[in-house]
Design an enzyme around this catalytic site. Sequence first.
Site, PDB file in Angstrom:
ATOM      1  N   ASP A  41     -38.193 -54.302  30.258  1.00 46.05           N
ATOM      2  CA  ASP A  41     -37.692 -53.120  30.953  1.00 46.05           C
ATOM      3  C   ASP A  41     -36.392 -53.432  31.676  1.00 46.05           C
ATOM      4  OD1 ASP A  41     -38.633 -50.299  32.294  1.00 46.05           O
ATOM      5  OD2 ASP A  41     -37.603 -51.541  33.766  1.00 46.05           O
ATOM      6  N   TYR A  46     -29.122 -51.687  36.586  1.00 47.92           N
ATOM      7  CA  TYR A  46     -29.458 -53.070  36.894  1.00 47.92           C
ATOM      8  C   TYR A  46     -28.308 -54.017  36.580  1.00 47.92           C
ATOM      9  CZ  TYR A  46     -34.397 -51.527  36.863  1.00 47.92           C
ATOM     10  OH  TYR A  46     -35.589 -50.884  37.080  1.00 47.92           O
ATOM     11  N   LYS A  71     -32.738 -47.204  30.969  1.00 50.94           N
ATOM     12  CA  LYS A  71     -32.721 -45.954  31.726  1.00 50.94           C
ATOM     13  C   LYS A  71     -31.295 -45.498  31.992  1.00 50.94           C
ATOM     14  CE  LYS A  71     -36.451 -48.108  34.400  1.00 50.94           C
ATOM     15  NZ  LYS A  71     -36.026 -49.491  34.145  1.00 50.94           N
ATOM     16  N   HIS A 105     -33.650 -42.214  35.125  1.00 50.89           N
ATOM     17  CA  HIS A 105     -34.006 -43.151  36.193  1.00 50.89           C
ATOM     18  C   HIS A 105     -34.423 -42.454  37.484  1.00 50.89           C
ATOM     19  CE1 HIS A 105     -33.021 -47.554  37.442  1.00 50.89           C
ATOM     20  NE2 HIS A 105     -34.050 -47.101  38.136  1.00 50.89           N
TER      21      HIS A 105
END
Length: 265
Positions: A41, A46, A71, A105
Amino acid sequence: MVKLNDDLQIPEIGFGAMIYSDNAAQRAVSLALKNGYRLIDTAETYGTEKGVGDAINNSGIPRDEIFLTTKIWPNARTNYKSTVSQFKKSLRRLQQDYVDLYLIHEPYGDINEEWRAMEDLQRDGLVKSIGVSNFNEENLTQLMTTAKVIPAVNQIESHPWYNENALVEYCLQRGIVPEAWSALAEGRNNIFNNPVLAAIANRHHKSVAQVILRWDVQRGLIPLAKSENESRINENQDIFDFELSNEEIEQINQMDTGVSLYPGY
């Protein structure tokens, strides 16, 4: 494996790539894949999509054996066109032909138009399953006013301090699989030394982390754990050889404070 509402299957536990840097993510995901994880994931925000893609491509594991999630990070201006554009950028960073699961997200921007774009990405074979993250009941209700596809997954903050059991049940009743991010609460509030959890762990000859992750599985969630330590990476997935009693599950449920550890996230 857990069957999604689109008939695809997802592993029962995943590895989260919200790690400090792209290089660190590559190292950690490589270790996770080497040690048996198959659900990875990540997310646009990120900053680890390239590292995750590198780890997958260098793993030697057939792509169709890995379940890859990323996401879109929406904002007030996100719409159909920008959703497609952001997805294609993620795909390039990941160096993949498709992703297994694509999530909104946060419930920001025009979620109905974002979802329409994701439905089209799924139709075109660029995404196998589509879902959401951090959506509450109201957000899900709004989404379903125009959605043709029911979200396969809702990824939410869930841990002993903030279990979100009502939202978990709401999702399960509608065929939406809940995933738990921050499943171990990032160790906050001295959770690994909590006496309730420690007593349960001692009873089962397991670690506190394993008890928490097992609690997630038995509540119907797919937990996402992260670590850069190989022994902990292995420990976190070793949760399928014991079972918590209903009483133990309720003891952990009673730890809930009703307050997110990440207000305003």
